[in-house]
Design a protein around this motif. Sequence first.
Motif, mmCIF file in Angstrom:
data_model
loop_
_atom_site.group_PDB
_atom_site.id
_atom_site.type_symbol
_atom_site.label_atom_id
_atom_site.label_comp_id
_atom_site.label_asym_id
_atom_site.label_seq_id
_atom_site.Cartn_x
_atom_site.Cartn_y
_atom_site.Cartn_z
ATOM 1 N N LEU A 24 0.842 -1.195 0.000
ATOM 2 C CA LEU A 24 0.000 0.000 0.000
ATOM 3 C C LEU A 24 0.877 1.244 0.000
ATOM 4 O O LEU A 24 1.881 1.298 0.709
ATOM 5 C CB LEU A 24 -0.920 0.018 1.231
ATOM 6 C CG LEU A 24 -1.928 -1.117 1.329
ATOM 7 C CD1 LEU A 24 -2.775 -0.955 2.577
ATOM 8 C CD2 LEU A 24 -2.814 -1.157 0.097
ATOM 9 N N SER A 25 0.476 2.222 -0.770
ATOM 10 C CA SER A 25 1.263 3.456 -0.847
ATOM 11 C C SER A 25 0.951 4.375 0.326
ATOM 12 O O SER A 25 -0.091 4.265 0.969
ATOM 13 C CB SER A 25 0.971 4.180 -2.155
ATOM 14 O OG SER A 25 -0.385 4.575 -2.191
ATOM 15 N N ALA A 26 1.852 5.287 0.574
ATOM 16 C CA ALA A 26 1.617 6.362 1.529
ATOM 17 C C ALA A 26 0.667 7.361 0.875
ATOM 18 O O ALA A 26 0.393 7.280 -0.324
ATOM 19 C CB ALA A 26 2.943 7.036 1.884
ATOM 20 N N SER A 27 0.189 8.328 1.636
ATOM 21 C CA SER A 27 -0.726 9.321 1.063
ATOM 22 C C SER A 27 -0.044 10.157 -0.016
ATOM 23 O O SER A 27 -0.700 10.675 -0.907
ATOM 24 C CB SER A 27 -1.288 10.224 2.158
ATOM 25 O OG SER A 27 -0.254 10.922 2.812
ATOM 26 N N LYS A 28 1.272 10.275 0.073
ATOM 27 C CA LYS A 28 2.063 10.887 -0.998
ATOM 28 C C LYS A 28 3.435 10.242 -0.986
ATOM 29 O O LYS A 28 3.908 9.771 0.047
ATOM 30 C CB LYS A 28 2.139 12.404 -0.867
ATOM 31 C CG LYS A 28 2.767 12.920 0.403
ATOM 32 C CD LYS A 28 2.709 14.438 0.425
ATOM 33 C CE LYS A 28 3.407 15.004 1.635
ATOM 34 N NZ LYS A 28 3.431 16.458 1.603
ATOM 35 N N LYS A 29 4.072 10.210 -2.123
ATOM 36 C CA LYS A 29 5.350 9.495 -2.257
ATOM 37 C C LYS A 29 6.463 10.148 -1.454
ATOM 38 O O LYS A 29 7.238 9.472 -0.787
ATOM 39 C CB LYS A 29 5.747 9.408 -3.729
ATOM 40 C CG LYS A 29 7.047 8.644 -3.952
ATOM 41 C CD LYS A 29 7.515 8.724 -5.378
ATOM 42 C CE LYS A 29 8.154 10.037 -5.585
ATOM 43 N NZ LYS A 29 9.346 10.184 -6.277
ATOM 44 N N HIS A 48 0.562 9.586 7.437
ATOM 45 C CA HIS A 48 0.652 9.529 5.975
ATOM 46 C C HIS A 48 0.564 8.099 5.436
ATOM 47 O O HIS A 48 0.599 7.895 4.225
ATOM 48 C CB HIS A 48 1.957 10.166 5.501
ATOM 49 C CG HIS A 48 1.993 11.643 5.696
ATOM 50 N ND1 HIS A 48 2.329 12.223 6.894
ATOM 51 C CD2 HIS A 48 1.701 12.650 4.862
ATOM 52 C CE1 HIS A 48 2.259 13.535 6.770
ATOM 53 N NE2 HIS A 48 1.879 13.812 5.546
ATOM 54 N N PHE A 49 0.470 7.139 6.339
ATOM 55 C CA PHE A 49 0.454 5.733 5.938
ATOM 56 C C PHE A 49 -0.888 5.090 6.255
ATOM 57 O O PHE A 49 -1.613 5.554 7.129
ATOM 58 C CB PHE A 49 1.585 4.979 6.634
ATOM 59 C CG PHE A 49 2.942 5.513 6.279
ATOM 60 C CD1 PHE A 49 3.553 5.154 5.095
ATOM 61 C CD2 PHE A 49 3.584 6.408 7.114
ATOM 62 C CE1 PHE A 49 4.788 5.676 4.747
ATOM 63 C CE2 PHE A 49 4.822 6.934 6.780
ATOM 64 C CZ PHE A 49 5.427 6.563 5.591
ATOM 65 N N PRO A 50 -1.223 4.008 5.558
ATOM 66 C CA PRO A 50 -2.497 3.330 5.801
ATOM 67 C C PRO A 50 -2.618 2.839 7.245
ATOM 68 O O PRO A 50 -1.629 2.474 7.876
ATOM 69 C CB PRO A 50 -2.468 2.135 4.837
ATOM 70 C CG PRO A 50 -1.448 2.483 3.813
ATOM 71 C CD PRO A 50 -0.454 3.362 4.490
ATOM 72 N N SER A 51 -3.833 2.806 7.728
ATOM 73 C CA SER A 51 -4.102 2.330 9.089
ATOM 74 C C SER A 51 -4.025 0.799 9.142
ATOM 75 O O SER A 51 -4.045 0.125 8.110
ATOM 76 C CB SER A 51 -5.495 2.770 9.524
ATOM 77 O OG SER A 51 -6.474 2.104 8.727
ATOM 78 N N ALA A 52 -3.986 0.273 10.355
ATOM 79 C CA ALA A 52 -3.970 -1.184 10.542
ATOM 80 C C ALA A 52 -5.232 -1.802 9.955
ATOM 81 O O ALA A 52 -5.181 -2.879 9.342
ATOM 82 C CB ALA A 52 -3.844 -1.512 12.026
ATOM 83 N N GLU A 53 -6.357 -1.115 10.108
ATOM 84 C CA GLU A 53 -7.613 -1.625 9.560
ATOM 85 C C GLU A 53 -7.551 -1.746 8.035
ATOM 86 O O GLU A 53 -8.028 -2.724 7.453
ATOM 87 C CB GLU A 53 -8.787 -0.724 9.964
ATOM 88 C CG GLU A 53 -9.098 -0.736 11.444
ATOM 89 C CD GLU A 53 -8.178 0.161 12.268
ATOM 90 O OE1 GLU A 53 -7.500 1.053 11.705
ATOM 91 O OE2 GLU A 53 -8.117 -0.034 13.489
ATOM 92 N N PHE A 55 -4.803 -2.132 6.264
ATOM 93 C CA PHE A 55 -3.904 -3.248 5.971
ATOM 94 C C PHE A 55 -4.650 -4.569 6.019
ATOM 95 O O PHE A 55 -4.559 -5.396 5.116
ATOM 96 C CB PHE A 55 -2.750 -3.286 6.985
ATOM 97 C CG PHE A 55 -1.500 -2.673 6.482
ATOM 98 C CD1 PHE A 55 -0.532 -3.434 5.881
ATOM 99 C CD2 PHE A 55 -1.288 -1.316 6.613
ATOM 100 C CE1 PHE A 55 0.635 -2.868 5.407
ATOM 101 C CE2 PHE A 55 -0.130 -0.737 6.149
ATOM 102 C CZ PHE A 55 0.831 -1.511 5.545
ATOM 103 N N LEU A 56 -5.390 -4.777 7.109
ATOM 104 C CA LEU A 56 -6.098 -6.037 7.289
ATOM 105 C C LEU A 56 -7.167 -6.252 6.221
ATOM 106 O O LEU A 56 -7.294 -7.347 5.672
ATOM 107 C CB LEU A 56 -6.727 -6.086 8.678
ATOM 108 C CG LEU A 56 -5.734 -6.159 9.837
ATOM 109 C CD1 LEU A 56 -6.456 -6.026 11.167
ATOM 110 C CD2 LEU A 56 -4.930 -7.447 9.781
ATOM 111 N N SER A 57 -7.912 -5.193 5.914
ATOM 112 C CA SER A 57 -8.999 -5.349 4.945
ATOM 113 C C SER A 57 -8.502 -5.601 3.524
ATOM 114 O O SER A 57 -9.199 -6.211 2.719
ATOM 115 C CB SER A 57 -9.915 -4.126 4.971
ATOM 116 O OG SER A 57 -9.267 -2.992 4.451
#
Length: 85
Positions: A24-29, A48-53, A55-57
Amino acid sequence: IIIGQGKCGTSSLYHYLVGHPRVLSASKKQIHYFKYHTDESMKWYLSHFPSAETFLSRGALITGEASPGYLPYPDVARRMSHGLE
């Protein structure tokens, strides 16, 4: 974190990696936290990074960012080693 130098393929590498379905990408590179935003908190950086939720989903394994301006600054590596412990 991809520590790069401008015009050396950092963006290409980042886009190849985030093209994988389990990355998964960060909100910006280019967040540039360890060089230009050191006055911000680690919480700000992590936002700026995806949440644990997320990631799991999505069944993701990893996320990251690429900041091509980090390479010429030795202080950035020191900040990273202390900030990511």
